[in-house]
Design an enzyme around this catalytic site. Structure first.
Site, PDB file in Angstrom:
ATOM      1  N   HIS A 112     -86.405  81.324  13.208  1.00  0.00           N
ATOM      2  CA  HIS A 112     -86.569  82.698  12.741  1.00  0.00           C
ATOM      3  C   HIS A 112     -85.975  82.862  11.346  1.00  0.00           C
ATOM      4  O   HIS A 112     -84.874  82.375  11.073  1.00  0.00           O
ATOM      5  CB  HIS A 112     -85.897  83.672  13.717  1.00  0.00           C
ATOM      6  CG  HIS A 112     -86.522  83.664  15.076  1.00  0.00           C
ATOM      7  ND1 HIS A 112     -86.200  82.731  16.038  1.00  0.00           N
ATOM      8  CD2 HIS A 112     -87.475  84.449  15.616  1.00  0.00           C
ATOM      9  CE1 HIS A 112     -86.929  82.952  17.126  1.00  0.00           C
ATOM     10  NE2 HIS A 112     -87.716  83.991  16.905  1.00  0.00           N
ATOM     11  N   ASP A 157     -90.440  82.811  12.325  1.00  0.00           N
ATOM     12  CA  ASP A 157     -90.959  84.043  12.917  1.00  0.00           C
ATOM     13  C   ASP A 157     -90.192  85.289  12.502  1.00  0.00           C
ATOM     14  O   ASP A 157     -89.008  85.234  12.161  1.00  0.00           O
ATOM     15  CB  ASP A 157     -90.905  83.933  14.438  1.00  0.00           C
ATOM     16  CG  ASP A 157     -91.995  83.044  15.006  1.00  0.00           C
ATOM     17  OD1 ASP A 157     -92.561  82.240  14.243  1.00  0.00           O
ATOM     18  OD2 ASP A 157     -92.255  83.145  16.220  1.00  0.00           O
TER      19      ASP A 157
END
Ligand SMILES: [Zn+2]
Length: 282
Positions: A249, A95
């Site tokens: 992430h 992400d």
């Protein structure tokens, strides 16, 4: 490290079929804070100076393959967002990128192990780094809309505002890669609302949540550098199950890149790793 130990590690890692060469321990520069969008619980500000990470593969890489049979968590999360893949395959999701430094490094690690994943991208960063979106798609990964600038409360702003934001993000993706499928949507911070799910489906995107979250952003809780990398490896390896969707992430997270350098051999020995497939509108 003693030469004999290095030789033993090299021999054993070769046997896994997916060892990732150690990277330089040179500190990796990060974006300046001013380049970051407002972000919340899943992406708080980076530590000021992430410590250099020792990215040498860990002994975890060489564990013998064992079957994992524990079922994944329930398949449906808040407001109907999917928490699992619907099969035994595991999906890695990254992400808040694309990030000019760490996204290429993560792509290198994935390519080295032949693993496809799904990238949940931020619209304004897509507009800044279209070449990275082109590389993500060219290398067989799939895309997930993660809103234009990660406003945590966007889900409460009404369907018209949400639709404008999500469409703007898809338009940026398609400016980089015309006709690239964007089959998934993820709410910033996982703050799902019924309006998010409604609009995402109207735009042909399946809402995806996750069932494994190592909190790879929480440097105050888990530390920086090697401490965070060790935590991520431990958290993912102890929670991943068949069907899991793993949240991580790739923005400003050299520690997450380092963790995947260690984990991918372990994961590929136990699971089929997939990019969430482009799918018809739900
Ligand atoms: Zn996010």
């Amino acid at each position: 490290m003693r030469p004999l130990l290095l030789i033993v590690m090299a021999v054993v890692l070769t046997a896994t079929g997916c060892s990732v060469p150690a990277a330089s321990a040179t500190p990796i520069p990060s974006l300046s804070p001013s380049e970051e969008a407002p972000e919340g619980p899943d992406t708080p500000p980076e530590s000021p100076s992430p410590a250099p990470v020792d990215t040498a593969p860990a002994p975890d890489c060489v564990l013998p393959s064992v079957p994992v049979t524990t079922p994944a968590a329930k398949a449906v999360g808040p407001n109907g967002a999917h928490r699992t893949t619907g099969s035994a395959a595991v999906a890695l999701t990254f992400d808040d990128g694309p990030d000019p430094v760490n996204t290429p490094l993560m792509l290198d690690v994935l390519r080295h192990c032949g693993v496809k994943a799904t990238f949940c991208v931020i619209g304004y960063k897509v507009a800044q780094y279209p070449d990275l979106i082109r590389r993500i798609v060219a290398e067989g990964h799939t895309l997930c809309n993660h809103t234009w600038m990660h406003i945590m409360q966007l889900g409460t702003y009404g369907q018209a505002r949400i639709r404008q934001d999500l469409q703007r993000t898809n338009d940026a993706i398609h400016a980089a890669v015309p006709n690239a499928p964007v089959s998934y949507f993820r709410a910033p911070g996982g703050f799902w609302t019924a309006d998010y799910v409604t609009v995402a489906k109207q735009l042909g995107m399946t809402p995806i949540d996750w069932d494994v979250d190592p909190w790879d952003w929480n440097f105050s809780k888990y530390g920086t550098g090697q401490a965070m990398t060790t935590h991520i490896v431990s958290a993912v390896e102890s929670h991943v199950r068949p069907g899991s969707i793993v949240l991580s992430h790739d923005n400003q997270k050299p520690t997450t890149v380092a963790a995947y350098r260690i984990m991918l051999p372990w994961l590929t020995a136990r699971f089929t790793l997939i990019a969430l497939p482009p799918a018809p509108a739900p």
